[in-house]
Design a protein around this motif. Structure first.
Motif, short mmCIF file in Angstrom:
data_model
loop_
_atom_site.label_atom_id
_atom_site.label_comp_id
_atom_site.label_asym_id
_atom_site.label_seq_id
_atom_site.Cartn_x
_atom_site.Cartn_y
_atom_site.Cartn_z
N LEU A 63 0.79 -1.28 0.04
CA LEU A 63 -0.01 0.11 0.07
C LEU A 63 0.76 1.45 -0.16
O LEU A 63 1.99 1.15 0.49
CB LEU A 63 -0.80 0.03 1.25
CG LEU A 63 -1.94 -1.18 1.49
CD1 LEU A 63 -2.67 -1.14 2.47
CD2 LEU A 63 -2.73 -1.23 0.37
N PRO A 92 -3.19 2.89 -3.78
CA PRO A 92 -3.65 2.14 -2.91
C PRO A 92 -3.48 2.33 -1.39
O PRO A 92 -2.53 2.77 -1.16
CB PRO A 92 -2.94 0.80 -3.30
CG PRO A 92 -2.60 1.25 -4.56
CD PRO A 92 -2.24 2.56 -4.65
N SER A 93 -4.63 2.24 -0.67
CA SER A 93 -4.55 2.71 0.68
C SER A 93 -5.48 1.87 1.57
O SER A 93 -6.12 0.75 1.14
CB SER A 93 -5.32 3.95 0.92
OG SER A 93 -6.75 3.93 0.34
N GLY A 94 -4.97 1.88 2.68
CA GLY A 94 -5.48 1.08 4.03
C GLY A 94 -5.76 1.89 5.18
O GLY A 94 -5.52 2.89 5.17
#
Length: 320
Positions: free
Chosen positions: A118, A192-194
């Motif tokens: 990520l 892209p991430s969390g």
């Protein structure tokens, strides 16, 4: 530093003489336990208390602690910008020095980013029970409005506690924002991430540096820097006022036709007040955007760095 660290922790600091020693005492064991090369970039935003002296003492005992000092106070977002731009790490975590965002979540953020590849890991406030009722309600309104502007890419209740990859940092550095608001810019990247959820704690010491006036300033900067929606709002207000004036004109014509020619000073007075208020709102909104255009044309730097201990180390080959 001879080799780039894996992790950089950016910490904006302003008049934190009471909180800073407690923050360092809690943060250092966590970073030492990661068993990776790291640096802590403490950005002194022109502190006027003994914070600069404390930072020098901390650096003497903690070689990984790096000092970046502004020539004058420039604000939290400017300090955050300087820290992010000058960080050397492959991953950059930003955290405040008041311990409201628990540093114990940093290993979890780093592990999640590396395991799932990520570029962004947000620290999301799952519980704001330590905040006042007014603070919770205003914060909820702010995030609702920002999600309307940015879209669902912006996590709810995510502040400036986040992890960025080197790719995300380079993308932010390439953006020509004069007054960046990272709570909006970072989600806008779409990388892209969390998320890592945590409980927001009370300030460990001292008083808040974000009173209501600064919260309102942040909200205004967030809206006007990132969206032209207020200009469209001014257009709709203008159209609405035109319709009201048209209805009043029809009402006046009908009243004159049926012989009801009572002096309508009240309706006239209310109509003039309404039109004047709409005009002032529209002019104010236009002024906000013109002011930002003027600042962008001036191209003045958002901050001046007066000292960077990393540059001193490179120059003299010492960690002093």
């Amino acid at each position: 530093m001879s080799t780039a660290p894996l992790l950089s922790v950016v910490m904006p600091i302003y008049n934190e003489q009471e909180a800073l020693p407690l923050t360092v005492e809690r943060l250092r064991p966590i970073l030492d336990g990661l068993d990776v090369a790291y640096e802590v970039v403490g950005v002194d935003d022109g502190s006027t208390d003994v914070t600069p002296v404390l930072m020098q003492k901390i650096r003497q005992d903690w070689p990984e602690f790096r000092i970046v000092r502004f020539a004058r106070n420039s604000g939290h977002q400017a300090a955050l910008t300087a820290g992010i731009h000058r960080a050397h790490g492959d991953y950059v975590v930003s955290i405040d020095a008041d311990l409201q965002d628990p540093p114990e979540k940093i290993p979890e953020m780093l592990a999640l980013a590396r395991e799932q590849n990520l570029d962004i890991v947000y620290g999301v406030r799952g519980d704001r029970g330590t905040d006042t009722f007014f603070k919770r309600r205003t914060a909820g309104g702010y995030y609702w409005l920002m999600r309307k502007l940015v879209g669902k890419r912006m996590p709810n209740q995510a502040g400036d506690y986040r992890l960025l990859s080197r790719a995300a940092v380079d993308a932010l550095k390439a953006m020509p924002e004069h007054q960046p608001v990272y709570r909006l810019l970072v989600p806008w990247l779409g990388f892209p991430s969390g998320e890592v959820v945590y409980v927001r704690e009370e300030r460990v010491a001292g008083s808040t540096h974000y009173p209501l006036s600064k919260m309102l300033r942040l909200a205004l900067d967030s809206v006007t820097n990132f969206s032209a929606a207020p200009l469209r709002l001014a257009t709709w207000l203008g159209l609405f006022s035109f319709l009201v004036c048209l209805l009043l004109a029809i009402y006046t014509t009908v009243a004159y036709a049926v012989g009801s020619t009572v002096p309508g000073w009240s309706s006239l007075f209310i109509g003039m007040l309404f039109i004047g208020a709409v005009q002032l709102v529209c002019v104010g909104l236009l002024g906000e955007y013109v002011g930002r255009i003027y600042s962008a044309v001036q191209a003045r730097p958002a901050y001046f760095v007066g000292y960077d201990s990393a540059e001193e180390q490179d120059r003299y080959g010492t960690g002093a």
